[in-house]
Structures are given as structure tokens and as C-alpha cells.
Design an enzyme around this catalytic site. Structure first.
Site, PDB file in Angstrom:
ATOM      1  N   GLU B  91       0.997  -1.163  -0.015  1.00 60.73           N
ATOM      2  CA  GLU B  91       0.106  -0.166   0.048  1.00 60.73           C
ATOM      3  C   GLU B  91       1.083   1.050  -0.003  1.00 60.73           C
ATOM      4  O   GLU B  91       1.713   1.417   0.912  1.00 60.73           O
ATOM      5  CB  GLU B  91      -0.671  -0.057   1.226  1.00 60.73           C
ATOM      6  CG  GLU B  91      -2.460   0.032   1.037  1.00 60.73           C
ATOM      7  CD  GLU B  91      -2.953  -0.035   2.606  1.00 60.73           C
ATOM      8  OE1 GLU B  91      -2.897   0.900   2.984  1.00 60.73           O
ATOM      9  OE2 GLU B  91      -3.721  -0.891   2.806  1.00 60.73           O
ATOM     10  N   ASP B 102      -6.294   9.914   9.721  1.00 59.81           N
ATOM     11  CA  ASP B 102      -4.987   9.507   9.988  1.00 59.81           C
ATOM     12  C   ASP B 102      -4.410  10.138  11.494  1.00 59.81           C
ATOM     13  O   ASP B 102      -4.617  11.238  11.783  1.00 59.81           O
ATOM     14  CB  ASP B 102      -3.850   9.879   9.069  1.00 59.81           C
ATOM     15  CG  ASP B 102      -4.008   8.916   7.817  1.00 59.81           C
ATOM     16  OD1 ASP B 102      -3.923   7.793   8.201  1.00 59.81           O
ATOM     17  OD2 ASP B 102      -4.085   9.371   6.773  1.00 59.81           O
ATOM     18  N   TYR B 217     -11.494  -3.290   3.058  1.00 59.38           N
ATOM     19  CA  TYR B 217     -10.628  -3.026   3.931  1.00 59.38           C
ATOM     20  C   TYR B 217     -11.316  -2.654   5.493  1.00 59.38           C
ATOM     21  O   TYR B 217     -12.053  -1.625   5.401  1.00 59.38           O
ATOM     22  CB  TYR B 217      -9.881  -1.487   3.512  1.00 59.38           C
ATOM     23  CG  TYR B 217      -8.650  -0.846   4.509  1.00 59.38           C
ATOM     24  CD1 TYR B 217      -8.792  -0.835   5.838  1.00 59.38           C
ATOM     25  CD2 TYR B 217      -7.836  -0.519   3.773  1.00 59.38           C
ATOM     26  CE1 TYR B 217      -7.874  -0.480   6.758  1.00 59.38           C
ATOM     27  CE2 TYR B 217      -6.604   0.054   4.647  1.00 59.38           C
ATOM     28  CZ  TYR B 217      -6.607  -0.087   5.907  1.00 59.38           C
ATOM     29  OH  TYR B 217      -5.601   0.671   6.898  1.00 59.38           O
TER      30      TYR B 217
END
Lengths: 416, 304
Positions: B91, B102, B217
Site C-alpha cells: 500500500e 490519520d 478494508y
């Protein structure tokens, strides 16, 4: 448009505006808006939308909101004919919607109160908020103190430095102020950090976003709670001036006072809506925060809207003398109003806003916030070009006390 | 202002010349008429990697690094080493100025990458370079919507396919908003990898299941990216709910930072994603030891 004197300003206090054409079912305003959010938040956004629709149809919720608007916020706020300023400019009559007289000194309390009540209703004990100038943070901290909710406010380090008085107010109100050191350390980064907190604590936490930006349903909810500004102003102008204004002006950062002021006037085709963005040191210098005037369509904080960005789609640092306008995006409905030609947008520089702040202070004995001074500056610019009978209604979104340090600095005065 | 300078220097610097060179190379690269058994791309290449890992008796190991972090040499040096060490899929983080999903480690890495002049075009170039030196493992981009929107969904998907990017994960693009990108990716054989979270309802899981390509995911915890001491306690129940509806492989990321995490998640899922822990490790490694150190770190995580 119906011009009836029967509508009084306080007729709206126990209400929220009826559902509008936008947003549509997908949270879109034309090509703007939407829900560009991490998956973790999507169920919470659904939950919020459902709770909001239930609340707005619950007479007990509306009664409670109306009661607090009257007796806690101090609504309706006046609409004031600034005769001395109008005479001095020798053109249109300038009327000021006095949101600076609302509790905590700015319009931000309208939204904080509404969402605080919603948080309480949803049983969320913990409230988070982001703030730029500190006005929304103060409003959120105020409402949380009153409602007995824990309050955490995210604020960029740069803004903390230039708005230390508001930081102290928030702490005094029992809120925790968390400095944000990432990115440009201003409002956009405070929003990022608040969203990160919400992603982490979503099950127990209500996020009171302070402006009409962000992912659906926030732009709609914030607009609806702020719409009282324009509803009152419209009724007050009909009662006091005998007619609708020709021009309605409001400053635009994220755009909550502008959307609140404009919403009731959107159907009035004779009324020109003008949003005033921060041109900072001048659009041509690149040091500005004028998203609609000088940005491109992009995705920021969950919404498709006008964004100040580079060729690669990276969000750029903005500049404005007023922390509350220092934001690289804008509410999606304001972007749509531009597309639909329902509103125009202009830029006012730091210098013009500073000048307007002094002019209004000396002509009327009203010290406006630097944000609101941008709208005043544009009124000063266009009033002489309009006939004496014309009416310009300006949303005076906040009072200037918080900005005295910045203004003194800019004028070369040392405060002791 | 720094953003403007950055954009300008990228347009005039060596990156531009490389773009031209690589486009020429890549146009010539797929040799027509030569039957290729091994050259799968896009969705097929991702599926094959999961199948291969499964037949080898383990979950696919999927390390994440941010392109251009700590410096512009990292991807070329580290990605082959990660694959050599056993990574099944790689990734690559495409930096964005406002990475709101994040945690602080990946935030800092993307800020460093932007300061190093990394753009979406540069990221595509790095993948072209990897393919040119013979990297055949699936490569997946992870980024945010705005840089993609500026490129345009169709152009972006076409560039991914041409450069050798097999899949795309967009942290702020739920299925509700993904229509245009999904269609563009489908046209070019690129997987648009959907995300699910512990907060996802049955209805949302079903919605993702109906649209999923490549893999799903699964965000392993309620929060942002970043190493955690312990994994979520309800992980199994959540993955069971996903597994009941989703037919493509499921990979778990967020918070996984230790060999015991990799082992326990690997027993429950088809893939294990490690991001922040590796990004942090790269920061600690001097340039000369970066590739070997990253490979050692992957072997340690994989329990070798």
C-alpha cells in the site's frame, strides 16, 4: 413577495425554517455538499440526521429552544438603522442586524444552543467543537456549561496566540481547550483534529461543528439554527423600514452568519445577496481566504465546495486578519447560491476591514468584530453608489472586543 | 505560499522530464503478441495475491508506506525489500494536506512527503519505476478524495491502470459518494477498495458487499490510524458480521503494530495491514539501512 407587517420578529423564536429545496436526499446543494466522510462516521451522520428531523418536529424541543433564545441568548436581536453612518456616506441607508448583542457577543450562540440541545436530546454526554476566532468555542463552552455537558474545544496554535482572551473565556466556562499543532495550525486543522476525535469517540460524543461547512447533515442543521438571523431581520425591516432591503450583506468564512442572514431572503428576487470574503493582503498576493472568489471546486472536510488549493489538490494556507474568516473552504450552500446566481461574492482586504472597523466605531459607537468589519467595509464601498432610499442590511455578526489586541497591533499601538 | 512554490518547482523540475520518459517506456512495455501467463493487473492481480497467500496457509501481509517519506528515494529502495521479505501487497500512501482519518505518525509522514515535493503525479511515477524494475506484486494507493477530484476520476483511473496501480483506497469516500470513481475504476480494471468500520451497520455492510472489488478494508478499531498496544476486543464479532456478507477477501488495518497482533488478526482475516508502525520504523532508520531495516521489520512482524 408578501410584505406583511403582521410578521413580528419574535414569531420565529419557537420555530425552525421549513424544509427547503436543498439539500436533496443525498445532502447535495446542486453539485456541492455531500458526505465525504470516513466510514466510521457514516452511521453517526445518519443517526444525527434522524435525531435532527425528530427534534425539529417535536413541539417540546422547539419550545425549549425558543425559551432559551428569548431568555438566555437575548433574542430577538435588534435591527438598527445606522443613520449617522448612512448620512456620512451620502447614499443608501445602512441597517445593522445586531448579532453582536446576542449572548457571548456573536451569532455563534444560535447554532451552539440548537446543537447543544440536540446533543442533550441524543444522550451524548461529551461535546467537541473546533474554533477559529474562538467565538464558536466560547458559544459551545457556554451552552455546555448551561446544559451540564463536557466540552472539549480544538483550536489551532496560531489562533490561540491571536485570540488569547477567548481561550481564557472558554477555560473559565469549564471547557478544555486542546491546542492543534498540525498543518497550518489554524481553523482547518482544528476541524481535522475535531473530526479525528469524533472518529475515535463517536459513540459517546456529539460534534458541534461551528459553521455551515462539513459533511451532510451539518450544513443544513447549522443553517436552520442560524436562519433566525434573517427571519428576524426581514420582519424587522418590514416593520421598521416598511419594506425589504435592496442589498443584504454578510461576511463569509465558513459562512454560518451569511447563510443564517441570507436564508430567509433567498426567495425574495428583488433582494441582492452579497457575501463578503476575506481578501487578506489582496487576492493577487495569494495571501487571502476568499474561497468562492478565488478558489476551485474540491472536497474539504466532507463536502464538495469551493476550496483554496494548489494544482495538485493540496489545501493551501490562507490568510486573513480575522481568525474567523481564515478558512480555505466555504459552506456548500453558499457555493450553490453562487452557481445559481442567487448571491454574489466579493473580497475585502485586511486594510479595508480595519478601516471599516474604525469608521463604524466612530460613526455609530459600535465596535464590530474584524469578521463583521469585512461586511461593513463593503457596505461603505457600495452605499455611495446607491440612491438614498435604497436599503443595505448588514449582518453585524459579532462584537469587536476579542480583536482589540490584533487591531492595536495593526494600528501600531502598544497595549499595556 | 509554500504550496505554490512547491507546485511550480514540480512542474519545472526533474519530475516533469521523468514523466515524459516513463510514459514512453510504459507505452512500449506491454509487448503485444507475447503470451503472458504471469502479467495480471488490477483486480485480478490483487485476487491472485490473496489466493496465493491463502494456499500458502497465511493471511496476505500488506505493509503501508507514504510515498516520499522520509525522502524521495524511499519507495524505490524499500518496496522491493518489503516484497522480498514476504509482503504480498504493498500500500502506498498518496499524501494529502488534511488527512483527517490519520493519526499523528501518518500525518507527520504525509507532511514530510509534501515538503519533499511529492504530488499525485510523482506517486504514479514511482509506481511506473517499480514496474519497470520488475516489481510484480499488487500495488494499492491509499489517499484522500481531493487530489483525485482535481485530476478527475476518469483520468485518475486511467493513469493508475497505465502506471501499474492495481487498486485504490480513498479514506474519505464512502460508497454514497463513490459512484463516479467506481465507474471509472471499473472501466480501467482498477479495484476501488471499500472500507468498513466497527460502527458500520448491517445495511452498510450489505451495501459494501454488493459493490466490493479487490478486497474490503476493515478498519480494525473505532479511531484514526496509529499503533495501539492492544487490539479491539470485539474484533472477531465484527469480522464475523463482515464475513457473513462479503465474498471478496477482507483485510484489517489500523492499530496493528506487533507480531502478536499480526498473528491474531491473520487468523481471523484474509489480510493484515500495517501502516503507522512501519512508517515510524522508517523514520528511525538511516538511509543506508532503510531497505534492509524495513525488510527486517516486516520479517519480525510476520513472526520469522
Amino acid at each position: 413577495m408578501v410584505q406583511t407587517r403582521a410578521e413580528t420578529a419574535d414569531a420565529y423564536l419557537d420555530t425552525l425554517p421549513p424544509p427547503a429545496e436543498f439539500p436533496d436526499a443525498r445532502g447535495r446543494y446542486g453539485r456541492f455538499g455531500g458526505q465525504y466522510a470516513p466510514e466510521t462516521l457514516m452511521p453517526a451522520l445518519d443517526e444525527l440526521e434522524t435525531a435532527y428531523h425528530e427534534a425539529r418536529n417535536d413541539p417540546a424541543f422547539l419550545r425549549k429552544m425558543g425559551d432559551l433564545r428569548r431568555h438566555y441568548v437575548g433574542r430577538p436581536t435588534p435591527t438598527y438603522h445606522a443613520q449617522a453612518l448612512s448620512e456620512r456616506l451620502g447614499g443608501a441607508q445602512i441597517w445593522l442586524k445586531r448579532e453582536d448583542l446576542a449572548h457571548t457577543g456573536a451569532h455563534k450562540i444560535n447554532n451552539a444552543l440548537g446543537q447543544g440541545l440536540l446533543a442533550k436530546r441524543m444522550g451524548k454526554p461529551r461535546v467537541i467543537a473546533e474554533t477559529g476566532a474562538g467565538q464558536h468555542g466560547v458559544a459551545a463552552a457556554t451552552v455546555c456549561a448551561m446544559l451540564g455537558l463536557e466540552c472539549i474545544v480544538y483550536m489551532g496554535e496560531v489562533d490561540i496566540a491571536r485570540q488569547s482572551l477567548n481561550v481564557f473565556r472558554m477555560k473559565l466556562l469549564g471547557a478544555t481547550v486542546v491546542p492543534v499543532s498540525s498543518g497550518s495550525r489554524t481553523l482547518k486543522d482544528a476541524l481535522n483534529e475535531a473530526i479525528r476525535d469524533w472518529v475515535t469517540n463517536v459513540r459517546t460524543t456529539y460534534y458541534i461543528i461551528g459553521t455551515v461547512a462539513g459533511m451532510h447533515p451539518y450544513p443544513m442543521i447549522v443553517r436552520d439554527f442560524q436562519a433566525i438571523i434573517g427571519q428576524e431581520a426581514r420582519a424587522q425591516l418590514l416593520a421598521q423600514a416598511g419594506r425589504l432591503p435592496d442589498v443584504v450583506l454578510a461576511c463569509v468564512g465558513g459562512g454560518s452568519n451569511a447563510m443564517g442572514m441570507f436564508h430567509a431572503f433567498v426567495p425574495d428576487v428583488s433582494v441582492r445577496l452579497i457575501g463578503v470574503e476575506a481578501a487578506g493582503r489582496g487576492i493577487e498576493t495569494g495571501a487571502h481566504a476568499a474561497s468562492i472568489v478565488a478558489g476551485r471546486v474540491g472536497v474539504l472536510h466532507g463536502s464538495r465546495t469551493y476550496v483554496i488549493q494548489d494544482a495538485d489538490g493540496q489545501i493551501m494556507e490562507t490568510h486573513s486578519i480575522s481568525a474567523g474568516l481564515d478558512y480555505p473552504g466555504v459552506g456548500p450552500e453558499l457555493a450553490w447560491l453562487a452557481d445559481a446566481d442567487h448571491a454574489q461574492y466579493v473580497g475585502i482586504t485586511d486594510a479595508e476591514a480595519l478601516e471599516a472597523l474604525q469608521v463604524l466605531s466612530q460613526a455609530e459607537g459600535i465596535i464590530p468584530a474584524l469578521e463583521s468589519a469585512h461586511a461593513i467595509a463593503h457596505a461603505i464601498k457600495i452605499a455611495p453608489t446607491l440612491p438614498k432610499e435604497a436599503i443595505i442590511a448588514v449582518c453585524l455578526s459579532g462584537r469587536g472586543d476579542k480583536d482589540m489586541g490584533t487591531v492595536a497591533d495593526a494600528l501600531g499601538v502598544t497595549l499595556t | 505560499m509554500s504550496n505554490e512554490q512547491r507546485a511550480t518547482s514540480n512542474e519545472t523540475g526533474s519530475t516533469r522530464r521523468e514523466v515524459g520518459k516513463h510514459i514512453v517506456t510504459s507505452v512500449l512495455m506491454p509487448p503485444k503478441g507475447r503470451p503472458q501467463s504471469a502479467v495480471l493487473t488490477g483486480v485480478a492481480r490483487i485476487s491472485e495475491a490473496f489466493a496465493r497467500a491463502k494456499s500458502a496457509g497465511h493471511a496476505a501481509f500488506i505493509p503501508y508506506i507514504t510515498v516520499g517519506h522520509p525522502d524521495r528515494e524511499t519507495v524505490a529502495a524499500v518496496v522491493p525489500a518489503l516484497i522480498e521479505a514476504g509482503a504480498d501487497i504493498v500500500e502506498l500512501g498518496v499524501p494529502f494536506s488534511d488527512p483527517l482519518a490519520d493519526g499523528v505518525v501518518i500525518q507527520r509522514s504525509t507532511q514530510a512527503a509534501l515538503a519533499n515535493g511529492v504530488t499525485l503525479d510523482y506517486c504514479l511515477d514511482e509506481v511506473r519505476s517499480l514496474r519497470r524494475v520488475g516489481v510484480t506484486a499488487p500495488i494499492v494507493f491509499l489517499g484522500y478524495m481531493n487530489p483525485i477530484a482535481q485530476k478527475g476520476e476518469e483520468a485518475f483511473a486511467a493513469l493508475c491502470a497505465e502506471a501499474g496501480v492495481d487498486g485504490v483506497i480513498v479514506a474519505d469516500l464512502p460508497p454514497e459518494e463513490a459512484g463516479d470513481l467506481r465507474a471509472a475504476c471499473a472501466r480501467h480494471g482498477v479495484a476501488l477498495i471499500a472500507m468498513l468500520a466497527p460502527t458500520s451497520t448491517e445495511k452498510r455492510i450489505a451495501q459494501v458487499a454488493a459493490l466490493a472489488t479487490g478486497f474490503v478494508y476493515c478498519v480494525g478499531l473505532t479511531g484514526v490510524t496509529g499503533a495501539r498496544d492492544a487490539l479491539a476486543t470485539d474484533l472477531r464479532g465484527y469480522l464475523d458480521r463482515v464475513r457473513a456478507r462479503v465474498s471478496v477477501p477482507i483485510a484489517v488495518g489500523f492499530g496493528i503494530s506487533r507480531p502478536e497482533h499480526v498473528a491474531s488478526v491473520g487468523a481471523m482475516a484474509d489480510g493484515v495491514i500495517v501502516g503507522s508502525a512501519l512508517v515510524k520504523r522508517l523514520d528511525e532508520l538511516p538511509l543506508a539501512e532503510r531497505a534492509s531495516g524495513a525488510a527486517d521489520f516486516v520479517r519480525w512482524l510476520m513472526g520469522e
